[in-house]
Write an enzyme that holds these catalytic residues in place. Sequence first.
Site, PDB file in Angstrom:
ATOM      1  N   HIS A 110       0.853  -1.193   0.000  1.00 23.31           N
ATOM      2  CA  HIS A 110       0.000   0.000   0.000  1.00 23.31           C
ATOM      3  C   HIS A 110       0.893   1.248   0.000  1.00 23.31           C
ATOM      4  O   HIS A 110       1.878   1.299   0.748  1.00 23.31           O
ATOM      5  CB  HIS A 110      -0.903  -0.004   1.241  1.00 23.31           C
ATOM      6  N   ASP A 146      -6.954  -2.252   3.692  1.00 23.34           N
ATOM      7  CA  ASP A 146      -5.599  -1.753   4.018  1.00 23.34           C
ATOM      8  C   ASP A 146      -5.295  -1.890   5.508  1.00 23.34           C
ATOM      9  O   ASP A 146      -4.655  -1.032   6.119  1.00 23.34           O
ATOM     10  CB  ASP A 146      -5.421  -0.305   3.536  1.00 23.34           C
TER      11      ASP A 146
HETATM   12  C1  GAR Z   1       1.123   0.809  -6.268  1.00 23.38           C
HETATM   13  O1  GAR Z   1       1.566   2.079  -5.900  1.00 23.38           O
HETATM   14  C2  GAR Z   1       0.480   0.107  -5.096  1.00 23.38           C
HETATM   15  O2  GAR Z   1       1.099   0.391  -3.870  1.00 23.38           O
HETATM   16  C3  GAR Z   1      -0.911   0.675  -5.141  1.00 23.38           C
HETATM   17  O3  GAR Z   1      -1.245   0.723  -6.494  1.00 23.38           O
HETATM   18  C4  GAR Z   1      -0.056   0.904  -7.251  1.00 23.38           C
HETATM   19  C5  GAR Z   1       0.004  -0.176  -8.283  1.00 23.38           C
HETATM   20  O4  GAR Z   1       1.089   0.021  -9.152  1.00 23.38           O
HETATM   21  N1  GAR Z   1      -1.830  -0.144  -4.390  1.00 23.38           N
HETATM   22  C6  GAR Z   1      -2.881   0.323  -3.733  1.00 23.38           C
HETATM   23  O5  GAR Z   1      -3.196   1.497  -3.738  1.00 23.38           O
HETATM   24  C7  GAR Z   1      -3.682  -0.722  -2.974  1.00 23.38           C
HETATM   25  N2  GAR Z   1      -4.478  -0.116  -1.940  1.00 23.38           N
HETATM   26  P1  GAR Z   1       1.671  -1.191  -9.981  1.00 23.38           P
HETATM   27  O6  GAR Z   1       0.477  -1.837 -10.708  1.00 23.38           O
HETATM   28  O7  GAR Z   1       2.627  -0.559 -10.961  1.00 23.38           O
HETATM   29  O8  GAR Z   1       2.324  -2.135  -9.038  1.00 23.38           O
END
Ligand code: GAR
Length: 211
Positions: A110, A146
Amino acid sequence: RTRVAALISGRGSNMAALLAAAAAPAYPAEIALVLSNRADAAGLATAAARGVPTAVVESRAFGRDRAGFEAAMQAVLDRHDIGILALAGFMRVLTEGFVARWDGRMINIHPSLLPAFPGLDTHARALAAGVRLHGCTVHLVSAGVDEGPILAQAAVPVLPGDDEATLAARVLAEEHRLYPAALAWLAAGRVAVAGGVARVDGVVGAQGCLA
Ligand code: GAR
């Protein structure tokens, strides 16, 4: 090596970081499946290009039937003999039943220093709150969104002149370091949870912390 499924909804850069780490022979987990709830997730092509099996279970096709969606996912996970789930930008809320089934074997990354800023738009909210430190958290998944025992965190400074994009990029670089480390701890059986708090065996100092 523990067979891990990375669950994605989009870009999949954290999934790619896990794949890169798992390419090392000594890494205790293998990314055996990349599962997306969206057919248009860019990360599916990244995984396929690296020869990793991919699957799509379209959450949209199930409407509000979350249990039906999860049953379809579970069938795919069973077929691939998966032992750990790593949520990597997976943007669906899971039911208590699914979470209980994967208790202790499902982690999430997260983009905030939980328990600050659960939910969406974490970087904009950190900027609006004026915090000086921001970062990312890897945690075991429990029933709340979360929420769950924290395995690892990395902190970054919020700098004058930051906007959402610059701050997100600084955090994302830490996500890509933190997630492979935390997954390795879990896969190697080094994580114990007591009273809602996780301890990582053999990690000394500020355990589970990258500054
Ligand atoms: C990442 O920053 C992850 O931490 C976030 O989404 C993005 C996905 O990027 N996750 C959340 O917000 C979950 N609550 P990615 O697809 O390039 O890994």
